[in-house]
Design a protein around this motif. Sequence first.
Motif, PDB file in Angstrom:
ATOM      1  N   MET A   1       0.832  -1.207   0.000  1.00  0.00           N
ATOM      2  CA  MET A   1       0.000   0.000   0.000  1.00  0.00           C
ATOM      3  C   MET A   1       0.865   1.254   0.000  1.00  0.00           C
ATOM      4  SD  MET A   1      -2.967   0.705  -0.416  1.00  0.00           S
ATOM      5  CE  MET A   1      -4.016   2.114  -0.442  1.00  0.00           C
ATOM      6  N   ARG A   4       1.560   2.207  -3.414  1.00  0.00           N
ATOM      7  CA  ARG A   4       0.404   2.850  -4.059  1.00  0.00           C
ATOM      8  C   ARG A   4       0.301   4.310  -3.608  1.00  0.00           C
ATOM      9  NH1 ARG A   4      -4.245  -1.529  -3.092  1.00  0.00           N
ATOM     10  NH2 ARG A   4      -5.574   0.273  -3.439  1.00  0.00           N
ATOM     11  N   ASP A  27      10.657   1.209   6.379  1.00  0.00           N
ATOM     12  CA  ASP A  27      10.061  -0.117   6.512  1.00  0.00           C
ATOM     13  C   ASP A  27      11.023  -0.931   7.367  1.00  0.00           C
ATOM     14  OD1 ASP A  27       7.854  -1.875   4.518  1.00  0.00           O
ATOM     15  OD2 ASP A  27       9.162  -2.927   5.942  1.00  0.00           O
ATOM     16  N   ALA A  32      12.555  -3.348   1.441  1.00  0.00           N
ATOM     17  CA  ALA A  32      11.282  -2.731   1.051  1.00  0.00           C
ATOM     18  C   ALA A  32      11.409  -1.205   1.072  1.00  0.00           C
ATOM     19  CB  ALA A  32      10.161  -3.190   1.982  1.00  0.00           C
ATOM     20  N   THR A  69       1.337   3.293   6.339  1.00  0.00           N
ATOM     21  CA  THR A  69       0.757   2.267   5.458  1.00  0.00           C
ATOM     22  C   THR A  69       1.231   0.870   5.868  1.00  0.00           C
ATOM     23  OG1 THR A  69       2.566   2.518   3.897  1.00  0.00           O
ATOM     24  CG2 THR A  69       0.616   3.866   3.502  1.00  0.00           C
ATOM     25  N   THR A  70       1.515   0.716   7.148  1.00  0.00           N
ATOM     26  CA  THR A  70       1.926  -0.610   7.634  1.00  0.00           C
ATOM     27  C   THR A  70       0.673  -1.448   7.911  1.00  0.00           C
ATOM     28  OG1 THR A  70       1.929   0.184   9.913  1.00  0.00           O
ATOM     29  CG2 THR A  70       3.998   0.369   8.712  1.00  0.00           C
ATOM     30  N   PRO A  72      -2.338  -3.357   9.908  1.00  0.00           N
ATOM     31  CA  PRO A  72      -3.175  -2.692  10.926  1.00  0.00           C
ATOM     32  C   PRO A  72      -2.697  -2.849  12.374  1.00  0.00           C
ATOM     33  CG  PRO A  72      -4.555  -3.808   9.330  1.00  0.00           C
ATOM     34  CD  PRO A  72      -3.141  -4.178   8.981  1.00  0.00           C
ATOM     35  N   HIS A  75      -0.322  -0.024  13.309  1.00  0.00           N
ATOM     36  CA  HIS A  75      -0.626   1.401  13.078  1.00  0.00           C
ATOM     37  C   HIS A  75      -0.366   2.251  14.323  1.00  0.00           C
ATOM     38  CE1 HIS A  75      -3.603   0.590   9.489  1.00  0.00           C
ATOM     39  NE2 HIS A  75      -2.341   0.343   9.176  1.00  0.00           N
ATOM     40  N   VAL A  78       3.346   2.676  15.284  1.00  0.00           N
ATOM     41  CA  VAL A  78       4.092   3.625  14.446  1.00  0.00           C
ATOM     42  C   VAL A  78       3.590   5.055  14.674  1.00  0.00           C
ATOM     43  CG1 VAL A  78       4.616   4.274  12.049  1.00  0.00           C
ATOM     44  CG2 VAL A  78       4.531   1.848  12.687  1.00  0.00           C
ATOM     45  N   GLU A  92      -3.580   4.483   7.450  1.00  0.00           N
ATOM     46  CA  GLU A  92      -4.435   3.646   6.600  1.00  0.00           C
ATOM     47  C   GLU A  92      -5.577   3.037   7.411  1.00  0.00           C
ATOM     48  OE1 GLU A  92      -5.522   2.518   3.831  1.00  0.00           O
ATOM     49  OE2 GLU A  92      -4.234   3.684   2.535  1.00  0.00           O
ATOM     50  N   PRO A  94      -7.957  -0.249   8.331  1.00  0.00           N
ATOM     51  CA  PRO A  94      -8.711   0.178   9.484  1.00  0.00           C
ATOM     52  C   PRO A  94      -7.785   0.943  10.430  1.00  0.00           C
ATOM     53  CG  PRO A  94      -8.154  -2.157   9.647  1.00  0.00           C
ATOM     54  CD  PRO A  94      -7.710  -1.704   8.303  1.00  0.00           C
ATOM     55  N   TYR A 122     -12.355   5.270  -0.404  1.00  0.00           N
ATOM     56  CA  TYR A 122     -13.573   4.954  -1.155  1.00  0.00           C
ATOM     57  C   TYR A 122     -14.554   6.128  -1.213  1.00  0.00           C
ATOM     58  CZ  TYR A 122     -12.462  -0.078  -1.475  1.00  0.00           C
ATOM     59  OH  TYR A 122     -11.902  -1.296  -1.760  1.00  0.00           O
ATOM     60  N   THR A 160      -2.177 -11.053   1.741  1.00  0.00           N
ATOM     61  CA  THR A 160      -1.129 -11.327   2.736  1.00  0.00           C
ATOM     62  C   THR A 160      -1.677 -12.294   3.792  1.00  0.00           C
ATOM     63  OG1 THR A 160      -1.943  -9.401   3.946  1.00  0.00           O
ATOM     64  CG2 THR A 160       0.033  -9.059   2.605  1.00  0.00           C
ATOM     65  N   TRP A 162      -1.370 -12.114   6.950  1.00  0.00           N
ATOM     66  CA  TRP A 162      -1.911 -11.439   8.147  1.00  0.00           C
ATOM     67  C   TRP A 162      -3.404 -11.177   8.005  1.00  0.00           C
ATOM     68  CZ3 TRP A 162      -4.207  -6.831   7.196  1.00  0.00           C
ATOM     69  CH2 TRP A 162      -3.674  -5.944   6.263  1.00  0.00           C
ATOM     70  N   HIS A 178     -13.885  -0.199   5.018  1.00  0.00           N
ATOM     71  CA  HIS A 178     -14.204   0.732   3.919  1.00  0.00           C
ATOM     72  C   HIS A 178     -15.715   0.985   3.853  1.00  0.00           C
ATOM     73  CE1 HIS A 178     -10.440   1.041   1.743  1.00  0.00           C
ATOM     74  NE2 HIS A 178     -10.297  -0.265   1.645  1.00  0.00           N
ATOM     75  N   ARG A 273     -14.639   2.645  -7.098  1.00  0.00           N
ATOM     76  CA  ARG A 273     -13.512   2.618  -8.045  1.00  0.00           C
ATOM     77  C   ARG A 273     -13.863   1.957  -9.375  1.00  0.00           C
ATOM     78  NH1 ARG A 273      -8.683   0.417  -4.257  1.00  0.00           N
ATOM     79  NH2 ARG A 273     -10.150  -1.302  -4.046  1.00  0.00           N
TER      80      ARG A 273
HETATM   81  N1  LIG Z   1      -7.212   1.852   1.079  1.00  0.00           N
HETATM   82  C1  LIG Z   1      -7.037   0.774   0.352  1.00  0.00           C
HETATM   83  O1  LIG Z   1      -7.620   0.630  -0.704  1.00  0.00           O
HETATM   84  C2  LIG Z   1      -6.085  -0.277   0.868  1.00  0.00           C
HETATM   85  C3  LIG Z   1      -5.681  -1.323   0.041  1.00  0.00           C
HETATM   86  C4  LIG Z   1      -4.732  -2.233   0.537  1.00  0.00           C
HETATM   87  C5  LIG Z   1      -4.233  -2.094   1.823  1.00  0.00           C
HETATM   88  N2  LIG Z   1      -4.676  -1.062   2.594  1.00  0.00           N
HETATM   89  C6  LIG Z   1      -4.187  -0.918   3.983  1.00  0.00           C
HETATM   90  O2  LIG Z   1      -2.807  -0.589   3.956  1.00  0.00           O
HETATM   91  C7  LIG Z   1      -2.155  -1.171   5.092  1.00  0.00           C
HETATM   92  C8  LIG Z   1      -0.997  -2.043   4.617  1.00  0.00           C
HETATM   93  O3  LIG Z   1      -1.476  -3.106   3.836  1.00  0.00           O
HETATM   94  P1  LIG Z   1      -0.470  -3.927   2.898  1.00  0.00           P
HETATM   95  O4  LIG Z   1      -1.286  -4.905   2.143  1.00  0.00           O
HETATM   96  O5  LIG Z   1       0.408  -2.998   2.145  1.00  0.00           O
HETATM   97  O6  LIG Z   1       0.408  -4.682   4.011  1.00  0.00           O
HETATM   98  P2  LIG Z   1       1.839  -5.388   3.813  1.00  0.00           P
HETATM   99  O7  LIG Z   1       1.953  -6.410   4.869  1.00  0.00           O
HETATM  100  O8  LIG Z   1       2.004  -5.798   2.388  1.00  0.00           O
HETATM  101  O9  LIG Z   1       2.867  -4.202   4.038  1.00  0.00           O
HETATM  102  C9  LIG Z   1       3.096  -3.648   5.310  1.00  0.00           C
HETATM  103  C10 LIG Z   1       4.543  -3.196   5.375  1.00  0.00           C
HETATM  104  O10 LIG Z   1       4.715  -2.531   6.615  1.00  0.00           O
HETATM  105  C11 LIG Z   1       5.996  -2.884   7.139  1.00  0.00           C
HETATM  106  N3  LIG Z   1       5.978  -2.666   8.607  1.00  0.00           N
HETATM  107  C12 LIG Z   1       5.313  -3.393   9.544  1.00  0.00           C
HETATM  108  N4  LIG Z   1       5.511  -2.877  10.759  1.00  0.00           N
HETATM  109  C13 LIG Z   1       6.327  -1.799  10.606  1.00  0.00           C
HETATM  110  C14 LIG Z   1       6.886  -0.859  11.509  1.00  0.00           C
HETATM  111  N5  LIG Z   1       6.649  -0.911  12.817  1.00  0.00           N
HETATM  112  N6  LIG Z   1       7.685   0.101  10.995  1.00  0.00           N
HETATM  113  C15 LIG Z   1       7.936   0.169   9.658  1.00  0.00           C
HETATM  114  N7  LIG Z   1       7.445  -0.714   8.772  1.00  0.00           N
HETATM  115  C16 LIG Z   1       6.638  -1.679   9.233  1.00  0.00           C
HETATM  116  C17 LIG Z   1       6.169  -4.335   6.744  1.00  0.00           C
HETATM  117  O11 LIG Z   1       7.528  -4.715   6.775  1.00  0.00           O
HETATM  118  C18 LIG Z   1       5.571  -4.330   5.332  1.00  0.00           C
HETATM  119  O12 LIG Z   1       6.530  -4.058   4.346  1.00  0.00           O
HETATM  120  C19 LIG Z   1      -3.242  -1.933   5.859  1.00  0.00           C
HETATM  121  O13 LIG Z   1      -3.764  -1.110   6.864  1.00  0.00           O
HETATM  122  C20 LIG Z   1      -4.299  -2.176   4.788  1.00  0.00           C
HETATM  123  O14 LIG Z   1      -5.618  -2.328   5.298  1.00  0.00           O
HETATM  124  C21 LIG Z   1      -5.568  -0.162   2.141  1.00  0.00           C
END
Ligand SMILES: NC(=O)c1ccc[n+]([C@@H]2O[C@H](COP(=O)([O-])OP(=O)(O)OC[C@H]3O[C@@H](n4cnc5c(N)ncnc54)[C@H](O)[C@@H]3O)[C@@H](O)[C@H]2O)c1
Length: 397
Positions: A1, A4, A27, A32, A69-70, A72, A75, A78, A92, A94, A122, A160, A162, A178, A273
């Motif tokens: 994310m 993105r 990250d 990453a 964007t880590t 949930p 969140h 961080v 991000e 939730p 959304y 993923t 998780w 959402h 979307r």
């Molecule tokens: N709005 C949307 O349309 C949408 C779409 C996808 C994901 N998301 C949200 O984005 C968030 C991330 O989702 P994802 O699929 O990218 O997850 P992911 O697991 O692919 O990526 C998370 C990243 O965060 C890093 N991370 C974890 N803890 C950390 C920390 N303490 N410090 C620094 N980095 C850390 C991880 O190493 C990983 O690279 C979630 O909250 C998800 O719900 C939103």
Amino acid sequence: MGRRHIRAYKELQDAGAATARIVGVCDLRRDAAELAAKETEELTGWRPLVFSDPVEAVNLPDIGALDVTTDPATHHVVAIPALELGKHALVEKPLGVTVRACRAMVDAADRSGAILATAENYRRDPANRLAKGVIDAGLLGEPFLMIHNIIGGDDRIRITPWRHRKESGAIGLDLAAHFADIVQYYLGPFDQVYGQGLIVEPIRRRRDLPDSFPDEVEATGEDSLVAMWRMRSGALVQFVCIDGGRGNRPNRERDFQRCVLGREGSLHAPIDRSGSTVVLRRNERETRGPDILPLISSGFRLNEITERLFGRDIVEYDLPNESIDAKLLAIEIHDFAEAIMSGREPEVDGRLGMSAVAAILGSYESGLAGRSLTMDEIVSSEVDAYQAGIDEKLGLR
Ligand SMILES: NC(=O)c1ccc[n+]([C@@H]2O[C@H](COP(=O)([O-])OP(=O)(O)OC[C@H]3O[C@@H](n4cnc5c(N)ncnc54)[C@H](O)[C@@H]3O)[C@@H](O)[C@H]2O)c1
């Protein structure tokens, strides 16, 4: 994310509306972070600093705000150190993995005066802006019922592992957050919650995902929920979000329904979307998409940044998915940056992020409690049997 989001900053830059710059990327996985830095440089022409420790990043004076964007469950870990230093955070959805995690972020922001925003993309979709315009203009009369169904799935791992574990924010919460936000966007605050969470697919399989994924994941977190919500306005919401089972239409298409009923008419909104058409039905007449605009007597305008990215009065579109995604994320980032610069509230603040989480987790709590719950009981964590174990593991209880 995170990657993105980087494209969204580029979208703002291309539109001449860059109000924030990516100063650093972080990250826990250095590779990453390096990749994110490379992509940021390629897309925006600016190479950000690279961190693998968020606390180190947060302490850098040049960094005024965090875009979190880590996953949930992390969140709050961080965001809170940043918020405590008075640095703003866009987090991000939730917002948090439990109500307590959300509350901890909201409280930290309140204490320091920093802005906490929830990254909800959304509702920024022009179709949702139009739907909200129709409701606010009274074209339906007083809404008494909203039906929100998204039904369909399979046993694949969702993006993923998780997303199938209870303590990391499983897909039921991840996806439904959402839609809970759309419900509160259309109808206002939640009042009462009745429902139940479900694990429709107890084993998730890798199927066509990369080899780095496990072959199977045992699901410990809900992938689905069925709920009835009552809003403070008195409107009822029937909410079904099912991410499993094999009863899909061909091409794994989900059944989707989002409609709002009032005594004067009904509104039917497309899936987010998609660029598809909002439909308004009144007195046996159907009005579609842009033809609805003249019916809004007070006038309808998308906000300035949305017009700049999508075009004036554009409420339907046919664009590549990547472009739609970048534009909607750009709008939420722009709103966050403007809120910081002008000192106003962001459109989706921490409390709204928390109430969306509370509606979903409150539905799970209601299933365990065997009764309907008030939002006050959920938001105060007075009822928390479902979340207690997660909070204990995270040191929040
Ligand atoms: N709005 C949307 O349309 C949408 C779409 C996808 C994901 N998301 C949200 O984005 C968030 C991330 O989702 P994802 O699929 O990218 O997850 P992911 O697991 O692919 O990526 C998370 C990243 O965060 C890093 N991370 C974890 N803890 C950390 C920390 N303490 N410090 C620094 N980095 C850390 C991880 O190493 C990983 O690279 C979630 O909250 C998800 O719900 C939103």
